[in-house]
Design a protein around this motif. Structure first.
Motif, short mmCIF file in Angstrom:
data_model
loop_
_atom_site.label_atom_id
_atom_site.label_comp_id
_atom_site.label_asym_id
_atom_site.label_seq_id
_atom_site.Cartn_x
_atom_site.Cartn_y
_atom_site.Cartn_z
N ASN A 16 0.68 -1.11 -0.13
CA ASN A 16 -0.19 -0.10 0.32
C ASN A 16 0.86 1.29 0.05
O ASN A 16 0.52 2.40 -0.80
CB ASN A 16 -0.86 0.07 1.34
CG ASN A 16 -2.02 -0.79 1.21
OD1 ASN A 16 -2.30 -1.58 0.08
ND2 ASN A 16 -2.62 -1.56 2.37
N GLN B 289 1.70 14.09 -13.06
CA GLN B 289 0.72 14.72 -13.68
C GLN B 289 0.55 16.39 -13.39
O GLN B 289 0.40 17.10 -14.18
CB GLN B 289 -0.62 14.23 -13.37
CG GLN B 289 -0.76 12.90 -13.90
CD GLN B 289 -2.22 12.02 -13.61
OE1 GLN B 289 -2.86 12.69 -13.24
NE2 GLN B 289 -2.41 10.87 -13.97
N LEU C 160 1.98 1.79 -3.45
CA LEU C 160 1.19 2.00 -4.28
C LEU C 160 0.76 3.34 -3.99
O LEU C 160 0.58 4.27 -4.97
CB LEU C 160 0.04 1.11 -4.05
CG LEU C 160 0.15 -0.29 -4.65
CD1 LEU C 160 -1.15 -1.11 -4.42
CD2 LEU C 160 0.21 -0.40 -6.37
N LEU C 161 0.78 3.93 -2.83
CA LEU C 161 0.36 5.21 -2.59
C LEU C 161 1.57 6.31 -3.02
O LEU C 161 1.44 7.35 -3.67
CB LEU C 161 0.25 5.40 -0.98
CG LEU C 161 -0.06 6.66 -0.64
CD1 LEU C 161 -1.45 7.12 -1.09
CD2 LEU C 161 -0.27 6.76 0.98
N GLN C 162 3.05 5.74 -2.71
CA GLN C 162 3.98 6.58 -3.41
C GLN C 162 3.98 6.66 -4.88
O GLN C 162 4.17 7.76 -5.38
CB GLN C 162 5.33 5.85 -2.71
CG GLN C 162 6.46 6.79 -3.36
CD GLN C 162 6.59 8.01 -2.35
OE1 GLN C 162 5.93 8.08 -0.98
NE2 GLN C 162 6.49 9.16 -3.09
N ARG C 163 3.51 5.63 -5.42
CA ARG C 163 3.56 5.39 -6.86
C ARG C 163 2.36 6.51 -7.34
O ARG C 163 2.49 7.03 -8.39
CB ARG C 163 3.21 3.96 -7.35
CG ARG C 163 4.58 3.14 -7.27
CD ARG C 163 4.14 1.79 -7.87
NE ARG C 163 3.78 1.53 -9.17
CZ ARG C 163 3.25 0.72 -9.76
NH1 ARG C 163 3.25 -0.64 -9.08
NH2 ARG C 163 3.21 0.75 -10.99
N TRP C 164 1.33 6.12 -6.72
CA TRP C 164 0.32 7.03 -6.81
C TRP C 164 0.47 8.70 -6.90
O TRP C 164 0.10 9.61 -7.62
CB TRP C 164 -1.21 6.77 -6.27
CG TRP C 164 -2.24 7.53 -6.53
CD1 TRP C 164 -3.08 7.43 -7.50
CD2 TRP C 164 -2.82 8.73 -5.67
NE1 TRP C 164 -4.17 8.36 -7.41
CE2 TRP C 164 -4.07 9.27 -6.28
CE3 TRP C 164 -2.49 9.38 -4.43
CZ2 TRP C 164 -4.76 10.21 -5.85
CZ3 TRP C 164 -3.11 10.33 -4.27
CH2 TRP C 164 -4.34 10.97 -4.72
N LEU C 165 1.28 8.77 -5.72
CA LEU C 165 1.41 10.31 -5.33
C LEU C 165 2.70 10.76 -6.43
O LEU C 165 2.33 11.81 -6.90
CB LEU C 165 2.10 10.39 -3.98
CG LEU C 165 1.20 10.20 -2.79
CD1 LEU C 165 1.98 10.12 -1.53
CD2 LEU C 165 0.07 11.26 -2.95
N ASP C 166 3.45 9.98 -6.70
CA ASP C 166 4.36 10.23 -7.73
C ASP C 166 3.94 10.44 -9.16
O ASP C 166 4.02 11.40 -9.87
CB ASP C 166 5.43 8.98 -8.01
CG ASP C 166 6.50 8.88 -6.91
OD1 ASP C 166 6.40 10.14 -5.89
OD2 ASP C 166 6.83 7.98 -6.26
N ASP C 167 2.87 9.42 -9.55
CA ASP C 167 1.87 9.94 -10.73
C ASP C 167 1.27 11.21 -10.56
O ASP C 167 1.11 11.85 -11.81
CB ASP C 167 0.97 8.51 -10.90
CG ASP C 167 0.40 8.71 -12.46
OD1 ASP C 167 1.08 8.65 -13.21
OD2 ASP C 167 -0.99 8.66 -12.36
N LYS C 168 0.61 11.30 -9.65
CA LYS C 168 -0.09 12.76 -9.47
C LYS C 168 0.75 14.09 -9.53
O LYS C 168 0.31 14.91 -10.24
CB LYS C 168 -0.84 12.66 -8.22
CG LYS C 168 -2.16 11.76 -8.23
CD LYS C 168 -3.04 12.09 -9.32
CE LYS C 168 -4.30 10.89 -9.15
NZ LYS C 168 -5.19 11.18 -10.54
#
Length: 274
Positions: A187, A201, A190-198
């Motif tokens: 998690n 973006q 995934l959160l870090q990846r989501w934060l990196d992706d956001k």
């Protein structure tokens, strides 16, 4: 086999003692009677010898008793014999009295022994009853011990089952903890990846906005430059067909001084996201 009680042991020992003491009782009794008889005979012989001595000293006296001619006092042999008989009778009377006395003592002893026997039997009965109660209590306690042993064995089995279940649950809990840690790490990743992706973006959006603002400012500068040179209104969209053949609503393409071709849009209010 159970050992005899102390009463039975005492009775057996008394019986053995009596048997040993009475083994020669008949011989002793016969010897006693023989001694008494010998004593009586010696006394009678002494009386007879004394009478014979008196006859020898007095030869005129007759030694033969003729009935009706002389009394018993005149015959010394008869007197000696009568004295011997009287002495024997007296001895027998004494012996009879001794027998009666012994019989009374034996009867008294028999009564005392019967009383003692009754007391011993009563004590034996009480001891037997106490022994029976003690045996019943021992049997009851043994049954309770067996029951407690079975209960403890059952508790041991239950404790072993619970221990096994606890070990199994601890293993499952350890696996769940490992899974939770793995999920927590996943998690976090995934959160870090989501934060990196956001963040990427957002960076791209910021770059697009910056690029749009830069292009808009350049476009405005070009329009201002054109408006300053040709005297036309400052608009990147023609309201009529121009000399270049651009219709109203079409995109006006400009070429900057550095050779970059700028595409204008039909509406300056739209953003890069539409």
């Amino acid at each position: 086999m159970a050992e005899p009680s102390w009463q039975e042991l005492l009775r057996l020992r008394l019986s053995e003692r009596n048997a040993k003491q009475n083994a020669f009782a008949s011989i002793i009794e016969q010897y006693r009677r023989l001694a008494q008889q010998t004593k009586l005979l010696k006394e009678r012989n002494a009386s007879l010898l004394k009478a014979v001595g008196s006859v020898r000293t007095n030869p005129s006296s007759s030694t033969v008793h003729v009935p009706g001619t002389a009394s018993s006092e005149d015959n010394p042999v008869r007197a000696a014999y009568m004295a011997s008989l009287e002495s024997q009778i007296s001895s027998l009377r004494d012996e009879l009295a001794t027998v009666y006395k012994t019989q009374g003592q034996n009867a008294q002893r028999l009564l005392a022994m019967n009383e003692t026997l009754r007391e011993k039997e009563e004590a034996s009965r009480i001891e037997t009853e106490n022994l029976r109660k003690a045996r019943e209590e021992v049997a009851h306690l043994r049954r309770k011990v067996d029951q407690h042993a079975e209960l403890m064995a059952e508790k041991d089995r239950t404790a072993q089952v619970l221990h096994d279940e606890i070990n199994t649950l601890q293993l499952e809990l350890g696996q769940i903890d490992e899974r939770n840690q793995t999920l927590t790490k996943d998690n976090a990743k995934l959160l870090q990846r989501w934060l990196d992706d956001k963040q990427a973006q957002a960076n791209k959006m910021n770059e697009a906005n910056d690029f749009y603002e830069d292009m808009r400012s350049r476009h405005q500068a070009v329009l201002n430059w054109r408006d300053g040179g040709d005297g036309k209104p400052a608009s990147g969209i023609s309201t009529s067909v121009s000399g270049n053949g651009v219709k109203e609503g079409e995109v006006v393409g400009e070429t900057l001084t550095d050779g970059t071709k700028l595409q204008g849009e039909t509406s300056l209010d739209q953003t890069p996201n539409g």
